[in-house]
Structure formats: structure tokens, C-alpha cells
Design an enzyme around this catalytic site. Structure first.
Site, PDB file in Angstrom:
ATOM      1  CG  MET A  21      -2.042  -1.039   1.141  1.00 13.80           C
ATOM      2  SD  MET A  21      -3.274  -0.668  -0.147  1.00 13.80           S
ATOM      3  CE  MET A  21      -2.840  -1.880  -1.380  1.00 13.80           C
ATOM      4  CG  HIS A 138       2.245   3.085   3.836  1.00 12.81           C
ATOM      5  ND1 HIS A 138       0.880   3.073   4.009  1.00 12.81           N
ATOM      6  CD2 HIS A 138       2.646   1.784   3.878  1.00 12.81           C
ATOM      7  CE1 HIS A 138       0.475   1.821   4.161  1.00 12.81           C
ATOM      8  NE2 HIS A 138       1.522   1.023   4.079  1.00 12.81           N
ATOM      9  CG  HIS A 139      -2.529   5.196  -0.426  1.00 11.92           C
ATOM     10  ND1 HIS A 139      -3.168   6.410  -0.221  1.00 11.92           N
ATOM     11  CD2 HIS A 139      -2.865   4.807  -1.677  1.00 11.92           C
ATOM     12  CE1 HIS A 139      -3.854   6.727  -1.313  1.00 11.92           C
ATOM     13  NE2 HIS A 139      -3.697   5.779  -2.205  1.00 11.92           N
ATOM     14  CB  ALA A 140      -0.997   4.928   6.194  1.00  9.32           C
ATOM     15  CG  ASN A 311      -5.279   8.454   2.387  1.00  6.79           C
ATOM     16  OD1 ASN A 311      -5.046   8.239   1.203  1.00  6.79           O
ATOM     17  ND2 ASN A 311      -4.405   8.184   3.355  1.00  6.79           N
TER      18      ASN A 311
END
Length: 467
Positions: A21, A138-140, A311
Site C-alpha cells: 500500500m 505509504h498511502h497511510a 486521505n
């Protein structure tokens, strides 16, 4: 205390050794513009200086004991730039294929969660004399918009000018790291409020469902998930990645947009992708009778009322017209379908996905990912969507990264079980840079797909501008 939102945390929970991710980018720069010339140690030192005051580069995760609540961001007091910036060289002859082989290998390596969730690899040895920087975040920690904003934190408008903006990424140091006891207390309190939170969500969610049913009956709803045809890249993914990229002139995209009343640049990008995918699948004798279905991320930064979280994104589903041979008919259908999809999306509260993500549970998500992988459920049930296609606005003027002019920037998103292909485009100083990433076992010849984009663009221009 800077806690991850449920949507931020879900990208941690959905991650496995195969389903990685992080978001990546291949940034090709011209080192001859660097004042005083290029050498790696000076390049790294300048990068270290620029990230030192930016929180997203200096924070790491602190997990709540028992995982009863979402993690928090804390300052990494042992931050070491050498753990994040590395130097590599491509093998001879140093062309695009060799560069993407290296980048594909790097994209398949997970980030170390004990450190700030980013890495950069400075890749030398290109035959062109240029340098590539392969970045991973990281997408977090970032979504498409905040990820592209990273460029403004590190880049300038002139080779010797200061960075464009550090305001959005400042405050690198958090005042205090919360104790485990404090995190547990907050976590237990959060658990107690979830039933109330759930009750508040039910009514607006029910309204959204009713609205969607009504739109479906009137034929004005966005395309429905779980209705995609199966292709060779819709299956269980591995941790191996293939990468390819290409460029098309932004002026050509805009010319086509102007030739179709009501069309947008995004409509053209999706129609172009549909045409390239059609050509690719025809060459492999795999073209389904019905159209491929794409999931298209949509930023809700401007509409979201939630203060926390990195996000802020939703999604729409679009038919790509891969069942249509004529480019004019395809983009016309795309324009109408996307107008309905956007109108439908506006009727859904901007924070719906974020609100429901607050119920994300690490054990539940982790178990679901393992089940999908171990039982190969992605190869048995209906296909949710065929791929992800994202269009990220980029700078209209030249930018300089550590003094080196950016000649190309190819963004690369994650791939998922059931959808092993991601296409992301970014405009940059008159070019549309197209980056594709896929599970290597599902799309071993990714260049065969990417090479179809310029071909399809020519076909679209011929059909719309010359006819």
C-alpha cells in the site's frame, strides 16, 4: 495528538506481502542544471536539509497496545537520512526498460514500519545522462493530492531558488509522544462512542442508497461495481511489480477535448486509456464483449468537513468503452457517462467513505486480505472493477528538484487482489506523463500496453480532428 483516520489506517490494515500500500513515482531529472554540478552526497545533503522541517518525512507510527484504536504519528527521534535515501545504478545500456526493471523491483519491497514511511532511490547510469529518483510513500501518509503536494515542499521554480512551499508540511516535531496507557484510555473511549457514531451514519447512508436506486432506474447512475468482465489482470496478485511509462502532448489531449462538446480532460484521459486497453487486449485475443470498468479516485479535499486524516478521497466507477471501436463514439459515451457519474458522486456526502472507514478493524481487514489471497477468491467471484485509473493535476511550469530540472514525473499507485493494474497520469509543463504499474505475473509485458497510448492518441486525433 496526531492520530490516523480510519481511512488512513485502513491502508495499513489492507497491506500484505503481496498487496503493498505505498504510492511510488519515477522522477527523471536533468542534473546539468544543478548549480555547481551534481554529486550524490551534495544531493542527499540538500534533500536532508529540505525534509528536516517537514512532518510527513520525519514522523513514524506508534501503535496502540492491543490494536484497539488507530495508530498515531510521532516524531522519529532517531531519524537518519541514510535509512531513506539510497544510491543505485541501472545496468547497461541504461534505457527506459532497464530503469523500469530496477523500479519494479523496488516497488515490490515493503516500507519499514519502524521508521518514517518513505524512501527515495537516486538512480544513476542512464544512457541519456539524466538521473532518475524513485520515490515511495505509504498511502497511510498521503493520498494523490497530498502526495503531489510533496513536490512543492521539495521543488523550486528556479534551480537556485528555495522550495515553493513548506507551510503545509511544517511542524516536523510533535510536542509529546503519548504513553501506552494514554493511548489505551483514548482507545477504550473511542470504542464506547462507535455505536452512537454508527447510528448517525445509518440515515444518510440509507438516503444515499435510495438516491442510487432512483438514479439507476432513470439511467443516470454511475457504473455499478461487481459488473466488470474478467481479464487476465483480474486475479490474485503477488508482491512482484512491473512498471512502464510513456508521454503524450497535453496540447493534443486539449485539442480532442475541444472537439467534443461537454468533454473534459479527464474524459479524454479515460477514453485514451480505454482505447489503449482495447488494442492491448485485442492483440492478446482477450478483449471481453462488455466494457472494462475502472475505479477512478476523486479528491474531496475541498468538500470534506473532517479536520484529521491525510486521505480525503472517494471514488467513482467508469465504463472505459473498450467494447467500442470508434474513438469518437467512445469519448462521446465517456463524456455522458462521466457527467452522470460526477452528478451522482456529488449527491453522496463527501465524507461517507471516511466516516465508514472509522469502523476499520486491523484483525478483520488482515483476515479478509489473507482469505482473498489464500483461497484465491479474486479469481472466483464477480470482478469488482478491472483496474484503477487516476488523473493527478501537475505543475504547468518547469520545476527543479534539488536544483535539477524535472523532465518527467510518472506517478504509480497501488494494485489490489482482483485488480492487478493501475494507470496514473500527471500533467507537467505541457506533457501528460502516464505511469503504469501491475502485478508482474498478471501483466508480464506491461510495455505492450503502454506503447498503445501514443498509437491510440493518433487514432483519436485522426477521428476527431481530421474527419
Amino acid at each position: 495528538m496526531d492520530q490516523l483516520s480510519g481511512l488512513d489506517a485502513s491502508f495499513l490494515y489492507l497491506e500484505s506481502g503481496a498487496q503493498l500500500m505505498h504510492v511510488c513515482a519515477v522522477i527523471v531529472v536533468d542534473p546539468t542544471t544543478i548549480p555547481g554540478g551534481y554529486d550524490f552526497e551534495s544531493f542527499k545533503a540538500e534533500l536532508s536539509s529540505r525534509v528536516s522541517d517537514i512532518a510527513m518525512f520525519n514522523r513514524k507510527l506508534k501503535f496502540v497496545p492491543g490494536r484497539i484504536d488507530f495508530p498515531v504519528w510521532v516524531t522519529d527521534d532517531e531519524f537518519d537520512i541514510d535509512r531513506h535515501v539510497h544510491r543505485l545504478a541501472v545496468p547497461s545500456p541504461g534505457g527506459d526498460r532497464e530503469l523500469t526493471e530496477v523500479a519494479g523491483h523496488l516497488a515490490g519491497i515493503p516500507l519499514d514500519r519502524s521508521r518514517p514511511l518513505w524512501e527515495m532511490f537516486v538512480i544513476e547510469g542512464l544512457a541519456s545522462g539524466k538521473i532518475a529518483v524513485f520515490s515511495k510513500m505509504h498511502h497511510a501518509s498521503v493520498d494523490g493530492v497530498s502526495g503531489s503536494n510533496m513536490i512543492s515542499y521539495l521543488c523550486s521554480l528556479e534551480a537556485d531558488a528555495p522550495p515553493l512551499d513548506t507551510g503545509g508540511g511544517s511542524a516536523a516535531t510533535y510536542q509529546r509522544t503519548p504513553s501506552d496507557l494514554e493511548l489505551v484510555g483514548r482507545g477504550l473511549a473511542a470504542i464506547g462512542t462507535k455505536p452512537v457514531h454508527l447510528a448517525r451514519l445509518l440515515v444518510p447512508t440509507a438516503r444515499t442508497v435510495v438516491e442510487t436506486v432512483g438514479r439507476a432506474r432513470r439511467g443516470t447512475a454511475m457504473a455499478a461495481p461487481l459488473t466488470a468482465p474478467r481479464t487476465s489482470f483480474n486475479g490474485t496478485i503477488t508482491g512482484h511489480r512491473s512498471i512502464a511509462y510513456t508521454d503524450v502532448p497535453l496540447d493534443a489531449i486539449k485539442e480532442i477535448r475541444r472537439a467534443v462538446p461537454g468533454a473534459t480532460v479527464n474524459d479524454v484521459v479515460l477514453a485514451l486509456s480505454g482505447g489503449a486497453l482495447r488494442r492491448y487486449l485485442l492483440d492478446r485475443d482477450e478483449l471481453p464483449e462488455s466494457s472494462l470498468l475502472a475505479s477512478v479516485p476523486v479528491s474531496v479535499h475541498g468538500e470534506s468537513k473532517r479536520l484529521g486524516g491525510r486521505n480525503k478521497v472517494s471514488s467513482i466507477f467508469c465504463r472505459l468503452g473498450t467494447d467500442v471501436d470508434d474513438p469518437r463514439e467512445r469519448i462521446t459515451q465517456m463524456s455522458v457517462g462521466n457527467a452522470n457519474a460526477k452528478d451522482h458522486h456529488k449527491a453522496v456526502p463527501a465524507d461517507t467513505l471516511q466516516e465508514w472507514a472509522e469502523f476499520a478493524a486491523p484483525r478483520t481487514f488482515g483476515l479478509a486480505v489473507r482469505m482473498v489471497s489464500d483461497l484465491k477468491l479474486a479469481e472466483r467471484g464477480p470482478v469488482i472493477h478491472n483496474l484503477v485509473i487516476s488523473n493527478v493535476p501537475g505543475p504547468p511550469v518547469p520545476l527543479y528538484f534539488m536544483g535539477s530540472r524535472i523532465d518527467a514525473l510518472y506517478p504509480l499507485g497501488p494494485v489490489f487482489h482482483g485488480a492487478g493494474l493501475n494507470i496514473t497520469v500527471m500533467s507537467n509543463h505541457g506533457q501528460m506523463h502516464i505511469g503504469a504499474i501491475a502485478c508482474r505475473e498478471l501483466v508480464p509485458q506491461l510495455w505492450d500496453l503502454v506503447d498503445q497510448f501514443p498509437v491510440e492518441l493518433d487514432a483519436m486525433r485522426s477521428a476527431l480532428l481530421d474527419g
